[in-house]
Design an enzyme around this catalytic site. Structure first.
Site, PDB file in Angstrom:
ATOM      1  N   CYS A 398       2.383   1.911   0.545  1.00  0.00           N
ATOM      2  CA  CYS A 398       2.206   3.161   1.293  1.00  0.00           C
ATOM      3  C   CYS A 398       0.722   3.508   1.391  1.00  0.00           C
ATOM      4  O   CYS A 398       0.004   2.879   2.158  1.00  0.00           O
ATOM      5  CB  CYS A 398       3.054   4.261   0.676  1.00  0.00           C
ATOM      6  SG  CYS A 398       3.487   5.519   1.873  1.00  0.00           S
ATOM      7  N   HIS A 526       8.321   2.047   0.394  1.00  0.00           N
ATOM      8  CA  HIS A 526       8.258   2.018  -1.075  1.00  0.00           C
ATOM      9  C   HIS A 526       9.344   1.079  -1.602  1.00  0.00           C
ATOM     10  O   HIS A 526      10.434   1.555  -1.949  1.00  0.00           O
ATOM     11  CB  HIS A 526       8.489   3.418  -1.650  1.00  0.00           C
ATOM     12  CG  HIS A 526       7.381   4.383  -1.379  1.00  0.00           C
ATOM     13  ND1 HIS A 526       6.333   4.559  -2.251  1.00  0.00           N
ATOM     14  CD2 HIS A 526       7.151   5.196  -0.327  1.00  0.00           C
ATOM     15  CE1 HIS A 526       5.504   5.469  -1.757  1.00  0.00           C
ATOM     16  NE2 HIS A 526       5.971   5.865  -0.586  1.00  0.00           N
ATOM     17  N   GLU A 528       9.777  -0.186  -4.360  1.00  0.00           N
ATOM     18  CA  GLU A 528      10.156   0.029  -5.771  1.00  0.00           C
ATOM     19  C   GLU A 528      11.459   0.819  -5.921  1.00  0.00           C
ATOM     20  O   GLU A 528      12.148   0.699  -6.923  1.00  0.00           O
ATOM     21  CB  GLU A 528       9.029   0.749  -6.531  1.00  0.00           C
ATOM     22  CG  GLU A 528       8.665   2.143  -6.051  1.00  0.00           C
ATOM     23  CD  GLU A 528       7.587   2.135  -4.967  1.00  0.00           C
ATOM     24  OE1 GLU A 528       7.353   1.059  -4.386  1.00  0.00           O
ATOM     25  OE2 GLU A 528       6.989   3.200  -4.703  1.00  0.00           O
TER      26      GLU A 528
HETATM   27  N1  GLN Z   1      -0.580  10.177   1.987  1.00  0.00           N
HETATM   28  C1  GLN Z   1      -0.098   9.079   2.755  1.00  0.00           C
HETATM   29  C2  GLN Z   1       0.828   9.526   3.874  1.00  0.00           C
HETATM   30  O1  GLN Z   1       1.310  10.625   3.852  1.00  0.00           O
HETATM   31  C3  GLN Z   1       0.607   8.073   1.885  1.00  0.00           C
HETATM   32  C4  GLN Z   1       1.908   8.563   1.335  1.00  0.00           C
HETATM   33  C5  GLN Z   1       2.427   7.744   0.212  1.00  0.00           C
HETATM   34  O2  GLN Z   1       1.695   6.928  -0.320  1.00  0.00           O
HETATM   35  N2  GLN Z   1       3.665   7.961  -0.161  1.00  0.00           N
HETATM   36  O3  GLN Z   1       1.108   8.776   4.777  1.00  0.00           O
END
Ligand code: GLN
Length: 598
Positions: A398, A526, A528
């Site tokens: 992310c 994500h 995970e």
């Molecule tokens: N802050 C970034 C976004 O909102 C990454 C979010 C995250 O890593 N979950 O896209």
């Protein structure tokens, strides 16, 4: 439907979630369909707006629910998919009751905690317990309900009262109550003390709930005399006092509980029908033994900023552990605070700066997890740059993908002030921008959340091979508000920064892989959240394999470890179950005999 309520005594944070999940595992391994509900008696509607320092990570479900990290434990232990309603908060219950009041559903009555809030709690539990969680349409048979906090907390009172009534509503033979308590062992005497447990059980009884089992947590194994004392003072039979001391890994917990005849107790107490056993428990046992035996290690640097609390990265760390275990490595986790890698730190605290860089340089692989806000981002960018230039395996999750894109734009595409519009709205090269439909002003529940499909654009992709699916897509969970700016993509790809996975519409960049690097992968999702002990997440598995120099040979062998690694397992473990677990771990579908012959 059978209900098992798990409440906590003395202090929170003694493993109530793991114990509840382990009880679920035991019941599931005895053939019962199990679901779980977590109750968090705070006023927030959900965990979405929490700082990771408050309660640890925010866990994300398929349906986009942002929930307490204990739901992650349930999904991993029970191998189920839960729904956002499986996490109840005081905020959700009050929102529900107040909107009913506004609609006039209470017909002019005074709306009160008892009976209206307590009724709403009971109805919610009965409704959610029935939702299928196994990917089929079969209703669960047992619902484990974990009540957050400890007995006596003001916030928890309406819930305790609701369950006091609930035991009569669903009949006592369908409801039982487990109280998880702590036996402190002060170093002055070294004795295990039962007094706090006695008080806690008394408080529970005073509120109208009698424990069917007391589960005592302690540092070292509990002595018989202490168990007898608890049985005497808390007015329970010896078999109703369950003990659980600290163990080397949580994989031991289901077996430790089962050894104390828990399934037999539940069969009798709740009148559960006996079913043929499943291999689940022995799989956990095998994982526990394997974990204890593994000698070689792999050092991964997790470069984040919420480093004060390990729970802030709970699922990330678990996914790393699952992947390490699958390839017979002990995970050595080095948590590096990204702010310490920044130039500012060099000026003010040079020792800390150099120490942080040393930690990073000693690692076999680097991971930058998700995150929000500008603090610490420059340190993450520096870590990515180091991993890219030194050909260290890198996984960006992310924000980790977004910082990889920023670094590449600054260094390779010569866009000096490239940035994300989240971090610097005035940048002349916004290589990461906000997604208009997900930037609505409100912070709660407005991100791009939950399960979304990623379609591979090419067969020439490491992740495509690691996921090893018959189809060319994967479904993973998301939680972000910003995305890679599509107008820059051709510039990236000309230089080998390839976006090999897009969303279904082809607008959002989901997976990137760098050419001519052993493993440099970024994912917008994500992975995970879907990692399981016996089914590690492919991007994490790739990071671990690459960090141990095994990725290439693993892929060449059709997603299998080398014969030496396999012999390592089969030499010492010959049970059929272990081989079953092994073949699931390695994707090896060979039969017992063919593995033995190798
Ligand atoms: N802050 C970034 C976004 O909102 C990454 C979010 C995250 O890593 N979950 O896209």
């Amino acid at each position: 439907m059978k209900y098992i309520l798990v409440s906590g005594g003395v202090i929170s944070g003694i493993g109530k979630g793991v114990i509840s999940s382990s009880i679920g595992t035991i019941l599931k391994s005895h053939g019962h369909r199990v679901t779980a509900i977590k109750i968090d008696p705070y006023l927030n509607i959900d965990a979405g707006t929490f700082s990771p320092y408050e309660h640890g990570e925010v866990f994300v479900l398929d349906d986009g629910g942002e929930v307490d990290l204990d739901l992650g434990n349930y999904e991993r232990f029970l191998n189920v998919k839960l729904h956002k309603d499986n996490n109840i908060t005081t905020g959700k219950i009050y929102q529900h009751v107040i909107s009913k009041e506004r609609r006039g559903d209470y017909l002019g009555k005074t709306v009160q905690v008892v009976p209206h809030v307590t009724d709403a709690i009971m109805e919610w539990v009965e409704r959610v317990a029935k939702i299928p969680v196994n990917g089929d349409s079969a209703e669960p048979e047992v619902c484990i309900i974990e009540l957050g906090g400890t007995i006596g907390d003001i916030e928890g009172m309406p819930f305790v009262e609701a369950f006091r009534q609930f035991q009569f509503r669903v009949k006592p033979e369908n409801f039982c109550n487990i109280h998880v308590s702590l036996l402190p062992q002060p170093s002055t005497t070294g004795e295990q003390k039962t007094k706090p447990t006695q008080h806690s059980v008394r408080a529970l009884r005073g509120l109208g709930l009698s424990p069917d089992l007391i589960c005592c947590r302690s540092q070292s194994p509990i002595e018989m005399s202490v168990k007898e004392k608890i049985s005497n003072f808390c007015h329970l039979a010896m078999e109703q006092v369950i003990t659980l001391h600290d163990v080397s890994s949580l994989y031991h917990v289901p077996m430790l509980l089962e050894k104390q005849n828990l399934s037999a107790y539940f069969n009798k107490r709740l009148g559960l029908t006996k079913r043929p056993k499943k291999a689940m428990l022995s799989q956990w046992q095998n994982l526990a033994e394997k974990y204890d035996r593994i000698q070689s290690s792999c050092n991964i640097a997790l470069v984040g900023k919420y480093t004060r609390l390990e729970d802030s990265y709970a699922s990330v760390i678990k996914a790393l552990r699952h992947a390490a275990l699958a390839i017979n490595r002990k995970l050595v986790l080095t948590i590096v605070d990204s702010t310490e890698l920044e130039e500012e730190t060099l000026k003010e605290k040079p020792v800390i700066y150099h120490d942080a860089w040393k930690q990073l340089c000693l690692a076999d692989g680097v991971l930058v997890p998700g995150g929000f806000g500008p603090r610490g981002v420059e340190g993450k960018i520096a870590a990515v740059k180091w991993a890219r230039l030194n050909k260290k395996p890198y996984l960006g999750v992310c924000l980790g993908l977004q910082v990889a894109a920023i670094e590449f734009a600054r260094t390779v595409l010569n866009m000096e002030d490239a940035n994300s519009s989240e971090l610097n709205p005035n940048t002349s090269h916004p290589v990461v921008i906000d997604m208009p439909e997900h930037n609505k002003g409100d912070m709660g529940g407005t991100m791009r959340l939950g399960q979304r499909r990623t379609v591979f654009q090419t067969e020439d992709s490491i992740l495509r091979k690691l996921y090893n699916q018959p189809h060319n897509f994967v479904d993973e969970r998301h939680r972000h508000r910003y995305e890679i700016n599509p107008t820059y993509i051709h510039l990236y790809e000309e230089k080998g920064f390839m976006f090999v996975g897009h969303d279904v519409e082809g607008l959002r960049m989901e997976i990137m892989e760098l050419k001519d690097h052993p493993y440099f992968v970024g994912v917008q999702f994500h992975p995970e959240f879907l990692s399981r002990p016996i089914q590690p997440s492919p991007p994490y598995l790739g990071l671990l394999l690459a960090s141990c120099n095994k990725l290439e040979s693993y892929i060449q062998r059709g997603n299998r470890l080398s014969p030496r690694e396999r012999i390592y397992i089969t030499d010492e473990e010959s049970s059929e179950n272990e081989l079953e677990v092994f073949s699931q771990l390695t994707g090896d579908s060979n039969s017992l005999s063919s593995i033995e012959s190798k």
